[in-house]
Design a protein around this motif. Structure first.
Motif, mmCIF file in Angstrom:
data_model
loop_
_atom_site.group_PDB
_atom_site.id
_atom_site.type_symbol
_atom_site.label_atom_id
_atom_site.label_comp_id
_atom_site.label_asym_id
_atom_site.label_seq_id
_atom_site.Cartn_x
_atom_site.Cartn_y
_atom_site.Cartn_z
ATOM 1 N N ILE A 19 0.860 -1.191 0.000
ATOM 2 C CA ILE A 19 0.000 0.000 0.000
ATOM 3 C C ILE A 19 0.889 1.231 0.000
ATOM 4 C CG2 ILE A 19 -1.453 1.399 1.555
ATOM 5 C CD1 ILE A 19 -3.115 -0.547 0.069
ATOM 6 N N GLU A 20 0.535 2.196 -0.823
ATOM 7 C CA GLU A 20 1.168 3.503 -0.796
ATOM 8 C C GLU A 20 0.121 4.508 -0.342
ATOM 9 O OE1 GLU A 20 4.533 2.979 -4.263
ATOM 10 O OE2 GLU A 20 2.747 4.135 -4.745
ATOM 11 N N ILE A 21 0.493 5.347 0.621
ATOM 12 C CA ILE A 21 -0.408 6.377 1.134
ATOM 13 C C ILE A 21 0.189 7.735 0.794
ATOM 14 C CG2 ILE A 21 -1.508 7.370 3.177
ATOM 15 C CD1 ILE A 21 -1.343 4.572 4.441
ATOM 16 N N TYR A 22 -0.599 8.548 0.129
ATOM 17 C CA TYR A 22 -0.171 9.871 -0.310
ATOM 18 C C TYR A 22 -0.875 10.939 0.514
ATOM 19 C CZ TYR A 22 1.585 7.442 -4.436
ATOM 20 O OH TYR A 22 2.259 6.601 -5.279
ATOM 21 N N LEU A 23 -0.101 11.918 0.976
ATOM 22 C CA LEU A 23 -0.639 13.047 1.718
ATOM 23 C C LEU A 23 0.132 14.278 1.311
ATOM 24 C CD1 LEU A 23 -2.508 14.062 4.016
ATOM 25 C CD2 LEU A 23 -0.592 13.725 5.556
ATOM 26 N N PRO A 24 -0.511 15.243 0.701
ATOM 27 C CA PRO A 24 -1.908 15.287 0.290
ATOM 28 C C PRO A 24 -2.168 14.320 -0.859
ATOM 29 C CG PRO A 24 -0.739 17.193 -0.563
ATOM 30 C CD PRO A 24 0.224 16.450 0.314
ATOM 31 N N ALA A 25 -3.420 14.178 -1.180
ATOM 32 C CA ALA A 25 -3.830 13.193 -2.183
ATOM 33 C C ALA A 25 -3.137 13.378 -3.525
ATOM 34 C CB ALA A 25 -5.341 13.227 -2.362
#
Length: 68
Positions: A19-25
């Motif tokens: 899983i890759e989580i991006y912040l901001p989207a």
């Protein structure tokens, strides 16, 4: 208000998903990348949602007044 983007990514070597989580989207690079341990993209997404939900429903204990 910031939003996040969660993307399952297949590891071609193992055939498993991370899983890759991006912040901001709309960020170009992920903030967090997990190890490729999931058998499917759906399993990766469901586990990520479960982890976020569990953390949100179990707030940290209150600090004693002398530590605030």
């Amino acid at each position: 208000m910031p939003t996040i983007r969660i993307e399952p990514v297949e590891d071609r070597a193992s055939g498993r998903f991370a899983i890759e989580i991006y912040l901001p989207a709309d960020a170009e690079k992920p903030l967090v990348t997990t190890a490729p341990r999931y058998k499917s993209a759906a399993a990766a997404e469901q586990d990520t949602i479960a982890i976020l939900s569990a953390a949100a429903n179990n707030p940290a204990p209150e600090e004693p007044p002398n530590r605030r």
